[in-house]
Design an enzyme around this catalytic site. Structure first.
Site, PDB file in Angstrom:
ATOM      1  N   ARG A   1       6.506  38.032 -29.270  1.00 30.79           N
ATOM      2  CA  ARG A   1       7.747  38.535 -29.276  1.00 30.79           C
ATOM      3  C   ARG A   1       8.707  37.421 -28.065  1.00 30.79           C
ATOM      4  NH1 ARG A   1       7.509  45.084 -29.766  1.00 30.79           N
ATOM      5  NH2 ARG A   1       6.990  45.000 -31.926  1.00 30.79           N
TER       6      ARG A   1
ATOM      7  N   LEU B   1       3.380  53.115 -28.823  1.00 29.79           N
ATOM      8  CA  LEU B   1       2.946  54.400 -29.385  1.00 29.79           C
ATOM      9  C   LEU B   1       1.539  54.647 -28.907  1.00 29.79           C
ATOM     10  CD1 LEU B   1       4.036  54.174 -33.271  1.00 29.79           C
ATOM     11  CD2 LEU B   1       5.337  55.037 -31.027  1.00 29.79           C
TER      12      LEU B   1
ATOM     13  N   ARG C   1       4.417  43.431 -23.963  1.00 31.14           N
ATOM     14  CA  ARG C   1       3.709  44.307 -24.990  1.00 31.14           C
ATOM     15  C   ARG C   1       3.657  43.649 -26.060  1.00 31.14           C
ATOM     16  NH1 ARG C   1       5.169  47.990 -28.450  1.00 31.14           N
ATOM     17  NH2 ARG C   1       7.608  47.852 -28.076  1.00 31.14           N
TER      18      ARG C   1
ATOM     19  N   GLY D   1      10.645  65.091 -20.144  1.00 28.51           N
ATOM     20  CA  GLY D   1      10.552  64.125 -21.185  1.00 28.51           C
ATOM     21  C   GLY D   1       9.800  64.662 -22.406  1.00 28.51           C
TER      22      GLY D   1
ATOM     23  N   GLY E   1       5.341  62.777 -23.318  1.00 32.50           N
ATOM     24  CA  GLY E   1       5.729  64.188 -22.778  1.00 32.50           C
ATOM     25  C   GLY E   1       5.470  65.148 -23.537  1.00 32.50           C
TER      26      GLY E   1
ATOM     27  N   HIS F   1      13.204  41.806 -28.095  1.00 35.50           N
ATOM     28  CA  HIS F   1      12.709  41.697 -29.289  1.00 35.50           C
ATOM     29  C   HIS F   1      13.295  40.529 -30.366  1.00 35.50           C
ATOM     30  CE1 HIS F   1      11.015  42.909 -33.195  1.00 35.50           C
ATOM     31  NE2 HIS F   1      10.293  43.774 -32.597  1.00 35.50           N
TER      32      HIS F   1
ATOM     33  N   HIS G   1      14.518  45.662 -25.873  1.00 33.34           N
ATOM     34  CA  HIS G   1      13.768  46.376 -26.759  1.00 33.34           C
ATOM     35  C   HIS G   1      12.965  47.551 -25.749  1.00 33.34           C
ATOM     36  CE1 HIS G   1      11.618  47.906 -30.267  1.00 33.34           C
ATOM     37  NE2 HIS G   1      10.615  47.637 -29.790  1.00 33.34           N
TER      38      HIS G   1
END
Lengths: 645, 252, 224
Positions: free
Chosen positions: A338, A448, A442, A41, A46, A267, A408
Site C-alpha cells: 500500500r 481484523l 500494516r 470501545g 473491545g 491506502h 486509512h
C-alpha cells in the site's frame, strides 16, 4: 529516563506465549465476579474482549459512543482476515505469517508480539465459524481463501466484501449474549472523557452521557482501551465520522506513552475528493488491484484535457498511457504494498499527470474485461463496482475508476508491553488503539486479525494476570476522592469549551487541521514541512480555543460539543504526529521522509539509528514531550531493504 | 463535465427532546453539488445554521459508507430516500432536481422513540439480539473451522441474511411497525448454519417473544421492508422465521 | 424463559388468521363452483341447493364457517389495533408506496370491512331466506327455501344489486390476491423459488373465483 520494559517472556520465539500462559497468575471463578473490568470501545477488539471477560465471569462494563455496539468502524472492513491455516496447502505456516507481517511492517514491530499474533490467528477462524460467521466456502463445503498484498500464499478468509461486518457481528453476538446474562453491562451513546488514576494505578474512567450530557464516573479494577485509531486527525479519511483519538490521548496526558504516532497508513485505492464539502473518503478494496491496471496519462496536455473535460479516458491511445506501477516495479506490478502504491500515485499527480482536479489516477478494468469477460469481472467485483457507481455516477465497466490515496489506518498508538498493558498499571490497550503488531506499515487483512487476537485470545489472559493481585482492592466510591476530582476537571474542560462562544464552527477548524496535516505531515514529509506544520497546528490550536462556536447547551444531546471535544484532542495529537515524524530521520513503511530515499525514490531505512519504537511521554501543556526508545531486537529475522522491483 | 448545482428547500423535523412536541422547519439551501451525498448536504445545512447562530440539526451517522447502519432518515416518504439499495449516507444529491422541496423526517415507530430531531432510539434491536441472536459458545474450545463442511448454497444464503445492518428501515417503513425482517434475518442466518441449528428453536422463540414484548407490530406481508431495505434482505427470511417458530412451538 | 401459548405470540395469531383464511379460500372456491352451475342450468343449481338445504352436514359446515369467520374477524381486529399502536402516534408527513408493495396488502382490513358489509347483504338476500328459513320453517314471499334460482333471478334483476355485488367481489379479489400467498408465507411454506409461484397462483385463483361469482350475477341480470 524511565526504561521501557516490554516484558517479553523467556524462551524461544515459538515458546514464549506458551510459557507465558503456563506461568501466569489466574483468578479463581468465585473471585472473578468480585473484580470489575472496564472496556472502552465495542469494535472487534473491545467487543471480543468484553464478551470473553464476561464469559470468564468478570464483572464487565463496556462503553461505546454509538447507539449500539454493532456500529463500531471495524464493520467497514471489506477484504478479509488473515490466518495461517494453510488450508490451501500452499506452504503457509505460523512462521510465514509472522515473517510476512514483520517484513510488511518494514521491520519496525516487536517480534514476540507478532509471532503471538500469527500463532492465535488460527483460533480466531475457528472461533468465528463456531459463532456462525458465514465465511465464503467452496463447493465442497470447506472454507475458501483469497490472496492479498504482501504475501505469496492465499491465507485470507472472507465473507463477500463484508468481512469486517460479519466478524464484528460475531463478536457483537457474543457480547449480546453476555449482556443478556448480566455479566456485561453495556453503556451506549456514552463517551469516555478521561481515565482515573488512584495511587499510580488506573482505577476507572469518567464518561459523558451523550444524550443527557451527564458526567459520570465508573470504577474498574482494570481498564481496557479498545478505541481504534486516530486517522481523523486528517479530517478526510476512510474512518467513520465519529472515530477519534480522544481516549488514547487522555491516557497519554495521564502518563501512558504514545508510540510511533507518525506511522499512518495511506491506502492507495480510494474514491478521490470531489469537492470542498466532502466529509469522508470511501475505500475501494485492495482486491481490485488483482485485475485492475493503474495508469495516468503519459502527456501532461492529455491530463489537462481530461481535467478540463475536453477528453475522456477512452480518448487516450494505448501508447500514451503510463502504467507507472508496472513500469517502476515490474516484479510486483500493480500489487506492490500500500505505501509504495500510494507514493507512486502522489508522484504522478505532483508532476501534473493527475486527472479530476489533478488529484486522481485511473484504475482500469478494460483489460481485465477483455481478458476474462465482463461476467467474471462482475462476479469478482460486482458489489464494489455498484458502490463506486452509486457514489460517482460513473460506470466502471465502461470507463476507468478514478482513485487516489487516502488516510486509512494508524499503526501507531498507545505503547503497550507484551501483556498489552500501557505504562500506567491497570490500563491496557487493544486493537488499533495500541501500536504493537504492524510496525511501520500494516498488511491488508491484518487489522481484523489483530483486533480479534487481542480481544479473544490475549487480553483475557494478560488482564487476569494483572487482576490476580487486585483481589484485595475494594470497589471505590466514585463520588469522592480522585473520581470526584477528575469529574470536576472534565466538567471544567467542557465549560471552557462552551464559554468560548466564538464564530467558527468545529468542522471548519477540523478541515483546516486536515489540510495542514495532509500538506505537511502527509505522504511525503520533509524537515522544513514538518516544522512548518507544527507551527501552523499550534496557531490553529490557539485559534480554536479563542474562536470556536458551539451552539446549544452542555446538558443535552449536543453533536457540536462532541466534535469539539474530539477536535481539541486532534489539535494536540496532530502536533505529536509531526514531532515524531520530524525526529524519525529515515523512511519506513507509512512514514516517508523525502530526504531519505534511494536513487530510485524508494524508502530508505536507517536501521543503525532508528530500529526502535519511539514512545512519547507527556510532560505538560506546551512543554515538549519526552522521547523514550524501546530498542527492537531482531533475533529471528534478518533486516533487509524491501524490494518489489 | 460541469454540472449544475442545486438550490433546494428542506422541510426538516425538529424536536428538542423525547417528550417535546416536534414540528417541521423550512430551510433553503443554495449551491449544493449533485455529487455530494445527502449527509454532506445536511453538513452544509448545519454549517449554515451554526453561522446563523442557530442549533444544527441532530442526525445519526457514522461510517458514511453504507455499512454501520447508523444513519436513519425518512426522505420524501421513503426510508433512506429515493434510491434503491442504499443507506442515506450513500444517497447522492444527483437523485434530486434543482428547486426540489425535500421532506426529512425521523423514523416514526413506537419501537423507535425520537431522542432529538432526526435521532431515534433503536436500542430495542439490541435487546432482541440479547434475547437470543447468538450461538451459545464461549471463547476457545471450539472445533476446527473446517470440522463441519457447510454446503455453499447454505453458506451463501446465510451470508445474504447476515448482511442486515440493523438500521431500522424495515420497522420505519412498515405500516405495522413490525421488526420481523430484522429478527428473521438473524434467525435465518443462524438456522441455516449447522453451528446455529443446535439452538434454533430456542432462539426463534426467545427472539420473537422479546420482539412482541417490546411492542413491535405484526407482519402482514406487505413487503415494504424488503423494498426499502438498503441491503435487500428478502422477506423469504420471514417465512423461514415463521417456520422455525411454529415448528418450535408445536414441539412444546 | 417462560413458555407462553402459541396464540399469545404475534406469529401464533397470524397463524390462526392464515388457517381460517385458507379455509375460506376453500369455501369460496366451492361456493363459486356451485354458483357457476346456475349459468348453465338453474335446475341443477336448485338440485344442489336442495341437497345442501338444512341437513345436518350442511348445518355443521355452516357452523364451522361462521366460527372461522368470527375468529378471522376478531383476530384481524386485535392485530390491527396492535399494529396501529406499534406504528406510534406521529404519522409521516409524506409516504411513498414502493412499486413492489401490493396495494391490497396495505389495505386488508379495509377490504375486510367491505367484505363483511357485502356479506351482511348477501346473508340477508339469500341465506336468511333459504337455509335459515328452512330451519325456522317459514317460507319467504319470493320463493321456497330450496329454489335458489328464483332468488338469483329476483335479486340480480335489480341494477343496484349488481353494482353492489361487483364492488363486493372486487374487494374480495383484492383480499384474496394478497391473502392466499400471504397465508403460506405466514405458515412458513415459502421460499425464494415459491414466492413468485405462490403470488401467481394467488392472482389466478382470486380471478377465477371472483369471475365465476360475477359471471352468475351478470348472466342472471341479462337473462332476467
Amino acid at each position: 529516563m524511565a526504561t521501557l520494559d516490554s516484558k517479553i517472556p523467556e524462551g524461544h520465539l515459538f515458546e514464549k506465549w506458551s510459557n507465558y500462559k503456563a506461568h501466569q497468575k489466574l483468578v479463581n471463578p468465585a473471585n472473578k465476579r468480585k473484580l470489575d473490568v472496564i472496556v472502552v470501545g465495542s469494535g472487534l477488539a473491545g467487543a471480543s474482549a468484553a464478551a470473553s471477560l464476561g464469559e470468564l465471569g468478570f464483572n464487565v462494563k463496556c462503553f461505546c459512543y454509538q447507539d449500539s455496539p454493532r456500529r463500531a468502524h471495524s464493520i467497514a472492513a471489506q477484504g478479509g482476515i488473515n490466518a495461517a491455516k494453510n488450508y490451501q496447502n500452499d506452504g503457509d505456516s505460523v512462521y510465514r505469517l509472522f515473517y510476512d507481517t514483520i517484513k510488511g511492517g518494514d521491520y519496525r514491530a516487536r517480534e514476540a508480539n507478532v509471532y503471538r499474533l500469527a500463532e492465535v490467528s488460527n483460533n480466531i477462524i475457528d472461533q468465528c465459524v463456531a459463532q456462525g460467521v458465514p465465511f465464503a466456502r467452496d463447493y465442497g463445503g470447506l472454507l475458501a481463501n483469497r490472496s492479498f498484498g504482501g504475501a505469496q500464499v492465499s491465507r485470507t478468509f472472507y465473507a463477500k466484501g463484508q468481512t469486517g461486518q460479519q466478524l464484528l457481528l460475531g463478536a457483537y453476538s457474543a457480547l449480546s449474549r453476555q449482556i443478556g446474562k448480566g455479566t456485561v453491562k453495556m453503556y451506549t451513546r456514552t463517551e469516555m472523557m478521561d481515565i482515573v488514576i488512584v495511587d499510580g494505578k488506573c482505577r476507572g474512567i469518567v464518561t459523558r452521557n451523550l444524550i443527557t450530557g451527564e458526567i459520570e464516573a465508573h470504577f474498574g479494577h482494570a481498564v481496557i482501551l479498545a478505541t481504534g485509531g486516530y486517522g481523523n486527525v486528517f479530517f478526510l479519511s476512510t474512518n467513520a465520522m465519529g472515530s477519534n483519538g480522544s481516549a488514547a490521548w487522555k491516557a497519554y496526558k495521564k502518563g501512558a506513552y504514545f508510540a510511533n504516532p507518525c506511522y499512518v497508513q495511506i491506502h492507495p485505492t480510494c474514491i478521490p475528493v470531489h469537492g470542498e464539502f466532502q466529509s469522508k473518503l470511501t475505500l475501494m478494496s485492495e482486491s481490485l488491484r488483482n485485475d485492475g491496471r493503474i495508469w495516468a496519462p503519459k502527456k501532461e496536455e492529455d491530463a489537462q484535457a481530461i481535467r478540463e473535460g475536453k477528453k475522456k479516458a477512452s480518448d487516450i491511445p494505448e501508447e500514451d498511457r503510463d502504467f507507472y506501477l508496472e513500469r517502476r516495479y515490474p516484479a510486483f506490478g500493480n500489487l506492490v504494498p500500500r505505501d509504495v502504491a500510494s507514493r507512486a500515485a502522489k508522484e504522478r499527480c505532483d508532476h501534473g499527470f493527475g486527472v479530476e482536479n489533478g488529484g486522481a489516477v485511473f484504475l482500469d478494468f478494460k483489460y481485465a474485461i477483455e481478458r476474462l469477460g465482463k461476467d467474471v469481472v462482475e462476479a469478482r467485483y460486482g458489489n464494489l463496482f455498484q458502490m463506486y457507481e452509486k457514489i460517482t455516477n460513473d460506470n466502471p465497466y465502461e470507463t476507468p475508476m478514478k482513485i487516489y490515496p487516502a488516510i486509512h489506518y494508524t499503526m501507531g498508538g498507545i505503547w503497550v508491553d507484551y501483556e498489552l498493558q500501557t505504562t500506567i498499571p491497570g490500563l491496557f490497550a487493544a486493537g488499533e488503539a495500541n501500536f504493537s503488531d504492524h510496525g511501520a506499515n500494516r498488511l491488508g487483512a491484518s487489522a481484523l486479525m489483530q483486533g480479534l487476537a487481542d480481544g479473544y485470545f490475549v487480553i483475557p489472559y494478560t488482564v487476569q494476570n494483572y487482576l490476580a493481585d487486585e483481589l484485595h482492592t475494594p470497589r471505590m466510591d466514585t463520588n469522592s476522592g480522585e473520581f470526584a476530582k477528575v469529574k470536576a476537571d472534565v466538567q471544567a474542560h467542557i465549560d471552557e469549551l462552551m464559554n468560548i462562544k466564538g464564530t467558527e464552527s468545529v468542522d471548519s477548524i477540523h478541515k483546516r487541521l486536515g489540510h495542514i496535516m495532509w500538506e505537511h505531515v502527509g505522504m511525503g514529509r520533509t524537515k522544513e514541512g514538518l516544522q512548518e506544520g507544527i507551527k501552523q497546528i499550534q496557531e490553529l490550536r490557539a485559534e480554536f480555543w479563542k474562536n470556536v462556536r458551539i451552539p446549544g447547551n452542555a446538558n443535552e444531546l449536543n453533536v457540536e460539543l462532541e466534535k469539539a471535544n474530539r477536535v481539541a484532542d486532534f489539535l494536540e495529537l496532530g502536533e505529536l504526529i509531526a514531532r515524531d515524524a520530524l525526529h524519525r530521520e529515515e523512511s519506513c513503511g507509512g512514514h516517508f521522509r523525502e530526504e531519505y530515499q534511494t536513487e530510485e525514490g524508494e524508502a530508505l531505512r536507517q536501521d543503525d539509528k532508528f530500529a526502535y519504537v519511539g514512545a512519547w511521554e507527556y510532560k505538560g501543556k506546551d512543554v515538549e514531550p519526552e522521547l523514550h526508545k524501546e530498542e527492537l531486537k531482531f533475533e529471528f529475522v534478518e533486516l533487509k531493504q524491501r524490494n518489489y522491483k | 463535465m460541469e454540472v449544475q448545482n442545486l438550490d433546494l428547500t428542506l422541510k426538516v423535523w425538529r424536536q428538542k427532546g423525547p417528550k417535546e412536541q416536534g414540528h417541521f422547519e423550512t430551510y433553503s439551501l443554495k449551491g449544493i453539488s449533485p455529487n455530494s451525498s445527502f449527509l454532506e448536504m445536511m453538513d452544509v445545512l448545519n454549517e449554515q445554521l451554526i453561522n446563523e447562530g442557530k442549533e444544527p440539526v441532530a442526525f445519526d451517522h457514522d461510517c458514511r459508507e453504507g455499512i454501520c447502519g447508523m444513519c436513519s432518515m425518512y426522505i420524501n416518504g421513503e426510508a433512506h430516500g429515493p434510491d434503491d439499495h442504499v443507506t442515506t449516507c450513500q444517497l447522492h444529491m444527483r437523485k434530486f432536481k434543482n428547486g426540489d422541496t425535500i421532506t426529512v423526517e425521523p423514523w416514526r415507530s413506537a419501537g423507535f422513540p425520537v431522542i432529538k430531531d432526526l435521532i431515534v432510539d433503536r436500542s430495542a434491536y439490541d435487546k432482541i439480539m440479547q434475547a437470543g441472536g447468538f450461538v451459545s459458545v464461549n471463547t476457545g474450545g471450539v472445533p476446527d473451522g473446517n470440522a463441519i463442511p457447510i454446503p455453499k448454497p447454505d453458506a451463501d444464503e446465510a451470508m445474504d441474511a447476515a448482511s442486515c445492518i440493523g438500521c431500522g428501515a424495515c420497522v420505519a417503513t412498515c405500516k405495522n411497525g413490525s421488526a420481523m425482517l430484522f429478527v428473521s434475518a438473524k434467525v435465518s442466518q443462524l438456522a441455516l448454519l449447522p453451528q446455529g441449528k443446535v439452538e434454533a428453536a430456542r432462539r426463534a422463540k426467545a427472539m420473537v417473544a422479546k420482539m412482541d414484548e417490546l411492542g413491535f407490530g405484526n407482519c402482514t406481508n406487505t413487503g415494504a421492508c424488503e423494498a426499502q431495505c438498503p441491503k435487500g434482505v428478502s422477506i423469504t427470511n420471514i417465512a423461514r422465521l415463521n417456520r422455525e417458530f411454529l415448528c418450535a412451538k408445536f414441539q412444546d | 424463559m417462560s413458555n407462553p401459548c402459541l396464540l399469545s405470540s404475534s406469529i401464533g395469531k397470524k397463524f390462526l388468521m392464515s388457517i381460517t383464511g385458507l379455509f375460506f379460500v376453500l369455501f369460496v372456491a366451492f361456493h363459486a363452483t356451485m354458483n357457476a352451475v346456475h349459468i348453465f342450468s338453474p335446475e341443477d343449481y336448485n338440485a344442489i341447493c336442495k341437497f345442501l338445504g338444512a341437513n345436518w352436514y350442511a348445518l355443521v359446515g355452516t357452523g364451522i364457517i361462521a366460527l372461522g369467520f368470527i375468529i378471522h374477524i376478531v383476530y384481524a381486529t386485535i392485530l390491527t389495533i396492535q399494529n396501529r399502536k406499534a406504528r406510534g402516534t406521529d404519522r409521516y408527513d409524506s409516504e411513498v408506496r414502493p412499486a413492489s408493495v401490493e396495494w391490497a396488502s396495505k389495505n386488508m382490513f379495509a377490504l375486510g370491512v367491505i367484505i363483511i358489509l357485502g356479506l351482511g347483504l348477501h346473508l340477508y338476500m339469500f341465506w336468511a331466506k333459504m337455509q335459515l328459513a328452512e330451519i325456522a320453517g317459514f317460507v319467504d314471499e319470493i320463493a321456497g327455501p330450496a329454489d335458489g334460482s328464483a332468488f338469483i333471478f329476483y335479486w340480480f334483476s335489480k341494477p343496484w344489486v349488481v353494482v353492489a355485488y361487483t364492488i363486493w367481489l372486487t374487494a374480495l379479489w383484492f383480499h384474496l390476491t394478497h391473502g392466499f400467498w400471504s397465508a403460506f408465507q405466514t405458515m412458513g411454506w415459502n421460499n425464494k423459488t415459491w414466492m413468485p409461484r405462490l403470488k401467481c397462483l394467488s392472482d389466478v385463483l382470486a380471478t377465477i373465483i371472483c369471475l365465476a361469482f360475477e359471471a352468475v350475477v351478470i348472466a342472471a341480470f341479462c337473462m332476467a
